[in-house]
Enzyme design. Structure first.
Site, short mmCIF file in Angstrom:
data_model
loop_
_atom_site.label_atom_id
_atom_site.label_comp_id
_atom_site.label_asym_id
_atom_site.label_seq_id
_atom_site.Cartn_x
_atom_site.Cartn_y
_atom_site.Cartn_z
N ASN A 131 -7.75 -2.75 13.97
CA ASN A 131 -9.13 -3.12 13.60
C ASN A 131 -9.15 -4.32 12.65
O ASN A 131 -10.17 -4.62 12.05
CB ASN A 131 -9.85 -1.92 12.97
CG ASN A 131 -9.12 -1.40 11.73
OD1 ASN A 131 -8.16 -2.01 11.28
ND2 ASN A 131 -9.60 -0.31 11.18
N ASP B 71 0.81 -1.21 0.00
CA ASP B 71 0.00 0.00 0.00
C ASP B 71 0.85 1.27 0.00
O ASP B 71 2.07 1.22 0.19
CB ASP B 71 -0.95 -0.02 1.21
CG ASP B 71 -0.26 -0.41 2.51
OD1 ASP B 71 0.97 -0.44 2.55
OD2 ASP B 71 -0.98 -0.69 3.49
N GLU C 49 -9.69 -1.75 5.03
CA GLU C 49 -10.37 -1.44 6.28
C GLU C 49 -11.64 -2.31 6.42
O GLU C 49 -12.16 -2.82 5.42
CB GLU C 49 -10.76 0.04 6.30
CG GLU C 49 -9.57 1.00 6.24
CD GLU C 49 -8.87 1.18 7.59
OE1 GLU C 49 -8.77 0.20 8.35
OE2 GLU C 49 -8.40 2.30 7.86
N HIS D 285 -7.27 -4.62 9.91
CA HIS D 285 -7.00 -4.35 8.50
C HIS D 285 -5.69 -5.01 8.06
O HIS D 285 -4.78 -5.20 8.86
CB HIS D 285 -7.06 -2.86 8.15
CG HIS D 285 -5.92 -2.01 8.61
ND1 HIS D 285 -6.08 -0.74 9.10
CD2 HIS D 285 -4.58 -2.22 8.62
CE1 HIS D 285 -4.91 -0.23 9.40
NE2 HIS D 285 -3.98 -1.10 9.13
#
Ligand code: GLP
Length: 243
Positions: A136, A67, A143, A138
């Site tokens: 979370n 990313d 996400e 990810h």
């Protein structure tokens, strides 16, 4: 799934570096999928040490990163391209033209994503994909969502990710709000996947991802469906999973 529970961050980093090194030795022209973040930093340091000791040769390796922040150029010290250069590429004999990171400077989201998907198709499949995990759940910057996005896409970062990543920036306002990331489908195509997690703060999400239901609300949970996953963590991060 193979699980290595190491006593601390250093031991975890040595284990991860050992697995990546084995891949490079067994297949010198392998494709490595690489990740940023504080979890893999120690492993990159150990790979550099092994390279300097003459144990590793990266000259035929290709890499694709997961990313990149939208809007950040490679010379911005917060960009993931900068991170990779600083922690690995500048210190080993990898051919930089064979290292790929999504283009954060491309404002046209569709164009940037298509270009990266083309690169993944051309260079892939990835032999070994390194993955960190967000608080979370990810992976890359995928996400929590209502569905699994397959290919490279542009995401709006969640408040919790902005909060977690602001430690690297001067002010919270400086954290980019969007990022380009490989999709879950791209990640799942890797022949093998190496997940690295450290610290007590990850313990809950690690247990949820690997023992809970597979759901796009916990993106890493999809890894339960991959046939070759190795999880390496320190005792703090694996505490809840291993009980
Ligand atoms: C970032 C990156 C992820 C990384 C994750 C965990 O948001 N986009 O690729 O895995 O955070 O980072 P850390 O290892 O610093 O906890």
């Amino acid at each position: 799934m193979k699980i290595y529970c190491e006593k601390d961050y250093e031991a975890m980093s040595r284990r991860v570096a050992g697995i990546i090194a084995a891949q490079v030795i067994l297949k010198p022209d392998c494709v490595l999928g690489l990740a940023t973040g504080s979890s893999p930093e120690g492993a990159y340091k150990e790979l550099v040490r092994r390279y300097q000791a003459g144990e590793l040769d990266f000259s035929k390796v290709t890499s694709v990163n997961l990313d990149e922040y939208k809007g950040l150029a490679g010379d911005n010290d917060q960009s993931y391209r900068y991170f990779m250069n600083k922690h690995l590429f500048d210190h080993v004999n990898i051919d930089k033209s064979r290292t790929f990171v999504p283009d954060g400077t491309e404002a046209d989201e569709e164009k940037s994503c298509k270009a990266y998907n083309d690169i993944l198709r051309r260079e892939g499949p990835v032999d070994l994909q390194l993955l960190g995990m967000g608080f979370n759940g990810h992976i890359g910057f995928n996400e929590p969502d209502s569905f699994f996005e397959k290919e490279t896409h542009c995401v709006a970062l969640t408040e919790s990710t902005i909060e977690a990543n602001k430690r690297f920036f001067e002010k919270e306002e400086d954290v980019p709000r969007k990022a380009y990331t490989m999709g879950i489908g791209n990640i799942m195509q890797a022949k093998s996947i190496l997940v690295i997690v450290s610290g007590e703060g990850k313990a809950d999400i690690v247990a949820k991802a690997f023992q809970g239901p597979v759901t796009p609300q916990v993106p890493a949970s999809i890894l339960q469906f991959h046939k070759d996953v190795t999880l390496v963590g320190d005792q703090a991060a694996l505490g809840k999973l291993l009980g």
